[in-house]
Write an enzyme that holds these catalytic residues in place. Structure first.
Site, PDB file in Angstrom:
ATOM      1  N   ASP A  19       1.264   6.084  -0.078  1.00  0.00           N
ATOM      2  CA  ASP A  19       0.882   4.681  -0.255  1.00  0.00           C
ATOM      3  C   ASP A  19       1.306   3.930   1.008  1.00  0.00           C
ATOM      4  O   ASP A  19       2.480   3.951   1.375  1.00  0.00           O
ATOM      5  CB  ASP A  19       1.573   4.097  -1.494  1.00  0.00           C
ATOM      6  CG  ASP A  19       0.704   3.074  -2.226  1.00  0.00           C
ATOM      7  OD1 ASP A  19       0.522   3.217  -3.452  1.00  0.00           O
ATOM      8  OD2 ASP A  19       0.193   2.158  -1.549  1.00  0.00           O
ATOM      9  N   ASP A  36      -2.593  -0.328   0.596  1.00  0.00           N
ATOM     10  CA  ASP A  36      -2.339  -1.440  -0.315  1.00  0.00           C
ATOM     11  C   ASP A  36      -2.939  -2.736   0.219  1.00  0.00           C
ATOM     12  O   ASP A  36      -2.737  -3.085   1.391  1.00  0.00           O
ATOM     13  CB  ASP A  36      -0.825  -1.586  -0.475  1.00  0.00           C
ATOM     14  CG  ASP A  36      -0.425  -2.490  -1.617  1.00  0.00           C
ATOM     15  OD1 ASP A  36       0.161  -3.555  -1.347  1.00  0.00           O
ATOM     16  OD2 ASP A  36      -0.724  -2.133  -2.767  1.00  0.00           O
ATOM     17  N   GLU A  72      -7.329  -0.295  -0.853  1.00  0.00           N
ATOM     18  CA  GLU A  72      -7.329  -1.140  -2.052  1.00  0.00           C
ATOM     19  C   GLU A  72      -7.787  -2.522  -1.605  1.00  0.00           C
ATOM     20  O   GLU A  72      -7.156  -3.117  -0.726  1.00  0.00           O
ATOM     21  CB  GLU A  72      -5.956  -1.226  -2.700  1.00  0.00           C
ATOM     22  CG  GLU A  72      -5.968  -2.034  -3.999  1.00  0.00           C
ATOM     23  CD  GLU A  72      -4.653  -2.694  -4.323  1.00  0.00           C
ATOM     24  OE1 GLU A  72      -4.392  -2.920  -5.521  1.00  0.00           O
ATOM     25  OE2 GLU A  72      -3.853  -2.975  -3.390  1.00  0.00           O
ATOM     26  N   HIS A  85      -1.558   1.840 -11.809  1.00  0.00           N
ATOM     27  CA  HIS A  85      -0.233   1.283 -12.155  1.00  0.00           C
ATOM     28  C   HIS A  85      -0.274  -0.242 -12.277  1.00  0.00           C
ATOM     29  O   HIS A  85       0.721  -0.860 -12.662  1.00  0.00           O
ATOM     30  CB  HIS A  85       0.779   1.668 -11.074  1.00  0.00           C
ATOM     31  CG  HIS A  85       0.427   1.100  -9.749  1.00  0.00           C
ATOM     32  ND1 HIS A  85      -0.704   1.491  -9.038  1.00  0.00           N
ATOM     33  CD2 HIS A  85       0.983   0.107  -9.028  1.00  0.00           C
ATOM     34  CE1 HIS A  85      -0.775   0.777  -7.931  1.00  0.00           C
ATOM     35  NE2 HIS A  85       0.220  -0.080  -7.907  1.00  0.00           N
ATOM     36  N   ASP A  86      -1.433  -0.843 -11.970  1.00  0.00           N
ATOM     37  CA  ASP A  86      -1.596  -2.307 -12.059  1.00  0.00           C
ATOM     38  C   ASP A  86      -2.487  -2.727 -13.219  1.00  0.00           C
ATOM     39  O   ASP A  86      -2.716  -3.923 -13.418  1.00  0.00           O
ATOM     40  CB  ASP A  86      -2.259  -2.840 -10.775  1.00  0.00           C
ATOM     41  CG  ASP A  86      -1.348  -2.800  -9.564  1.00  0.00           C
ATOM     42  OD1 ASP A  86      -1.891  -2.774  -8.436  1.00  0.00           O
ATOM     43  OD2 ASP A  86      -0.123  -2.768  -9.750  1.00  0.00           O
TER      44      ASP A  86
HETATM   45  O1  TEU Z   1      -1.916  -4.633  -5.874  1.00  0.00           O
HETATM   46  C1  TEU Z   1      -2.687  -5.654  -5.396  1.00  0.00           C
HETATM   47  C2  TEU Z   1      -3.347  -6.357  -6.471  1.00  0.00           C
HETATM   48  O2  TEU Z   1      -4.427  -6.754  -6.332  1.00  0.00           O
HETATM   49  C3  TEU Z   1      -2.641  -6.468  -7.710  1.00  0.00           C
HETATM   50  O3  TEU Z   1      -1.478  -7.085  -7.527  1.00  0.00           O
HETATM   51  C4  TEU Z   1      -3.414  -7.274  -8.657  1.00  0.00           C
HETATM   52  O4  TEU Z   1      -3.628  -8.497  -8.190  1.00  0.00           O
HETATM   53  C5  TEU Z   1      -2.710  -7.436  -9.884  1.00  0.00           C
HETATM   54  O5  TEU Z   1      -1.842  -6.464 -10.096  1.00  0.00           O
HETATM   55  C6  TEU Z   1      -3.684  -7.384 -10.945  1.00  0.00           C
HETATM   56  O6  TEU Z   1      -2.988  -7.741 -12.030  1.00  0.00           O
HETATM   57  C7  TEU Z   1      -1.196  -3.924  -4.897  1.00  0.00           C
HETATM   58  C8  TEU Z   1      -0.339  -2.887  -5.603  1.00  0.00           C
HETATM   59  O7  TEU Z   1      -1.188  -1.990  -6.264  1.00  0.00           O
HETATM   60  C9  TEU Z   1       0.553  -3.630  -6.563  1.00  0.00           C
HETATM   61  O8  TEU Z   1       1.285  -2.753  -7.380  1.00  0.00           O
HETATM   62  C10 TEU Z   1       1.484  -4.506  -5.764  1.00  0.00           C
HETATM   63  O9  TEU Z   1       2.227  -5.280  -6.637  1.00  0.00           O
HETATM   64  C11 TEU Z   1       0.690  -5.411  -4.825  1.00  0.00           C
HETATM   65  O10 TEU Z   1      -0.363  -4.761  -4.147  1.00  0.00           O
HETATM   66  C12 TEU Z   1       1.597  -5.929  -3.736  1.00  0.00           C
HETATM   67  O11 TEU Z   1       1.987  -4.864  -2.920  1.00  0.00           O
END
Ligand code: TEU
Length: 574
Positions: free
Chosen positions: A100, A208, A267, A339-340
């Site tokens: 990542d 990310d 992403e 994970h989000d």
């Molecule tokens: O996520 C980016 C992102 O778009 C998410 O935060 C999203 O907005 C949100 O979770 C939706 O509910 C990335 C990573 O995947 C996330 O785990 C991190 O928190 C974020 O970036 C910051 O690094």
């Protein structure tokens, strides 16, 4: 048909969220030796790549997405020696390892930021986004933030540094200051770090929020949100003016002279199909694929906590448009969750009576689209959302901050908790359920996050022992992608676009056509309007979400009949 066939067209990626995957030392937190211990599970599933969410040194303000040292391993997760062993063991099994890459921001405890914050004359001051208070206002005064931008984790995207009286930008938590990619020193430092990991043998990067690294200058206010104090700054940082320049430079500096089978996935919140064609066109040498967010936003109203019912017609319209938009140039990633996001079967399926059938249906529909599928840990077991009791059950910074912001603005606690129960990222972060023992085989200690109470029934041990389990269905789908070129390369055609419950499409390559037909409802349904229904009635059934031993319901006046949450894959040759 796209010009160039790439190895990842027939690959499947498995995402590991190390904190919740497998603990090996009894501290209740997953770690790299735990991943090593479970590599045979990934091997049995048949995946080609494992994507590791961050394992670098971090204060864990955002569970590792706040990195304080890019070239080491957080002691919670292990050591570089553990990492090298994981890499070797994975490669031994023909599994590649993708790291990542979190370089839109660092931790505020990263030496770069510590140096940058040390003084306004620091040689690293311009490595981050520092700005004086809004003209005419004193530092800390209401509205003195340089712009009105909202942070993704609630509140302002600017944090005042008392010592200098200046503010620094953080689109996420205040412990995640954004790097200033306008500064070539920043970019070169990142590229050197990436080369360091590739020299160590890693096979690529999941990048990310990589489409946020280019900010449109000068930084200016965004449209106010819900009449509140903050505004939407995204027009200034989503796919900014230099994003393609930066990604092409990164490709030249990091990947260009590296042959072999690397994978890069960006992403990219709010990315469009048109953007994605530019980002993933191999001729432009930017990234191999992107994570787009359209389909995981269809049940969002004003914002992600304002839940709306998901309409299948809209889901088909969105996924169909992405399939058609990248049919000639570029490549799609395919995912239901990560994970989000909440667990797929709870959000898009039925995690009650039809948990197994709907989990298998979702896998069938996703894995037979054209693109590279991603399996999030536990998805292959049909794991479900977490039964959160109260506000104290949430640990994710986004959820905790939202709870306080929303109740602070007068929203009812129960309403806020209901929104969190549906949308919280913590739904994805309960430990993987390996067996029915007290801590599901995840740890011998006290898990950092409670194990889901349904682990007694829903676990890997049971799934592997049951040939009709969700696990074995994923294994068969992955095998099909490895063995049948129509899955990797076939043209995609959406069918029955307006049907509110049936998702149907074909994949065609040379004289072979696959038909996928799926009933996204808890009622038995006859499929109306299926082209060539009579011929398909004679076709070979390749795969289904119901046990093959349960047969196929008799057609209804020539119309195929699907049981609740039944998906069927048929193949015919011309
Ligand atoms: O996520 C980016 C992102 O778009 C998410 O935060 C999203 O907005 C949100 O979770 C939706 O509910 C990335 C990573 O995947 C996330 O785990 C991190 O928190 C974020 O970036 C910051 O690094």
């Amino acid at each position: 048909m796209p010009a160039e066939r790439a190895w990842f067209h027939s690959a499947v990626v498995y995402q590991v969220y190390p904190r919740s995957f497998q603990d090996s030392d009894g501290d209740g937190i997953g770690d790299l030796r735990g991943v090593i211990d479970r590599l045979d599970h990934l091997d049995a599933l048949g995946v080609d790549v494992v994507w590791l969410s961050p394992v670098y040194p971090s204060p864990q303000d955002d569970n590792g997405y706040d990195i304080s040292d890019y070239q080491d391993i957080d002691p919670t997760f292990g050591t570089l020696a553990d990492f090298d062993e994981l890499l070797a063991e994975a490669h031994e099994r023909g599994i590649r390892v993708v790291m990542d890459l979190v370089v839109n921001h660092t931790s505020d405890e990263h030496p770069w930021f510590v140096e940058s914050r040390s003084s306004t004359d620091s040689p690293k001051r311009d490595w981050y986004w520092w700005r004086p208070p809004r003209e005419g206002l004193a530092p800390g005064a209401p509205g003195a933030e340089p712009t009105n931008w909202h942070s993704f984790f609630s509140g302002s995207a600017w944090q005042l540094d008392e010592a200098s009286g200046e503010y620094y930008l953080h689109l996420f938590s205040r412990k995640q200051p954004d790097l200033n990619w306008e500064n070539p020193q920043v970019r070169q430092a990142v590229y050197a770090m990436m080369r360091w990991w590739l020299d160590r043998g890693v096979d690529g990067f999941r990048m990310d929020v990589i489409n946020m690294i280019s900010k449109d200058l000068p930084l200016r206010d965004g449209t106010p949100i819900d009449g509140g104090p903050w505004g939407d700054g995204s027009p200034s940082y989503i796919c900014g003016p230099r994003i393609h320049e930066f990604l092409q430079e990164m490709h030249r500096e990091v990947f260009a002279d590296r042959a072999g089978r690397l994978l890069t996935v960006g992403e990219m919140p709010a990315v469009t199909v048109e953007d994605a064609v530019l980002f993933t066109d191999p001729a432009r040498r930017e990234v191999d694929m992107v994570f787009q967010f359209e389909h995981v936003g269809l049940d969002h109203g004003e914002h992600k906590w304002d839940r709306q019912p998901l309409r299948l017609v809209e889901l088909k319209e969105s996924l169909g448009r992405w399939q058609e938009g990248l049919a000639e140039v570029g490549w799609n990633s395919l995912y239901w969750n990560n994970h989000d996001q909440p667990r797929a079967v709870s959000r898009f399926g039925d995690d009650g009576e039809f948990r197994v059938e709907s989990a298998k249906l979702l896998a069938t529909v996703l894995h037979l689209h054209r693109g590279t599928p991603y399996v999030y840990q536990g998805e292959e077991l049909g794991m479900t959302n977490v039964p959160f009791e109260d506000a104290g059950s949430f640990q994710d910074i986004e959820s905790v901050n939202y709870y306080h912001a929303a109740t602070g603005q007068g929203l009812l606690v129960e309403e806020v908790l209901d929104a969190l129960r549906l949308g919280s990222r913590d739904n994805a972060r309960s430990p993987v359920q390996w067996d029915g023992s007290p801590h599901a085989g995840f740890t011998t200690g006290e898990p950092w996050f409670p194990v889901h109470p349904n682990h007694v029934e829903v676990n890997a041990e049971q799934a592997l022992a049951d040939p009709e389990s969700v696990f074995h269905h994923y294994r068969r789908l992955i095998e099909l992608r490895h063995t049948d070129p129509v899955v990797a390369d076939g043209d995609f055609t959406m069918l029955l676009r307006e049907d509110p419950a049936i998702y149907a499409f074909t994949r065609s390559l040379d004289d072979t056509t696959l038909l996928v037909v799926a009933n996204f409802s808890s009622e038995q349904r006859a499929v109306d309007g299926l082209p060539d229904a009579a011929r398909w009635a004679e076709a070979e059934v390749l795969l289904g979400s119901y046990p093959s031993s349960s047969g196929v319901p008799a057609p209804d006046e020539g119309r195929p009949v699907l049981r609740p949450w039944e998906a069927r894959v048929l193949r015919r040759t011309a």
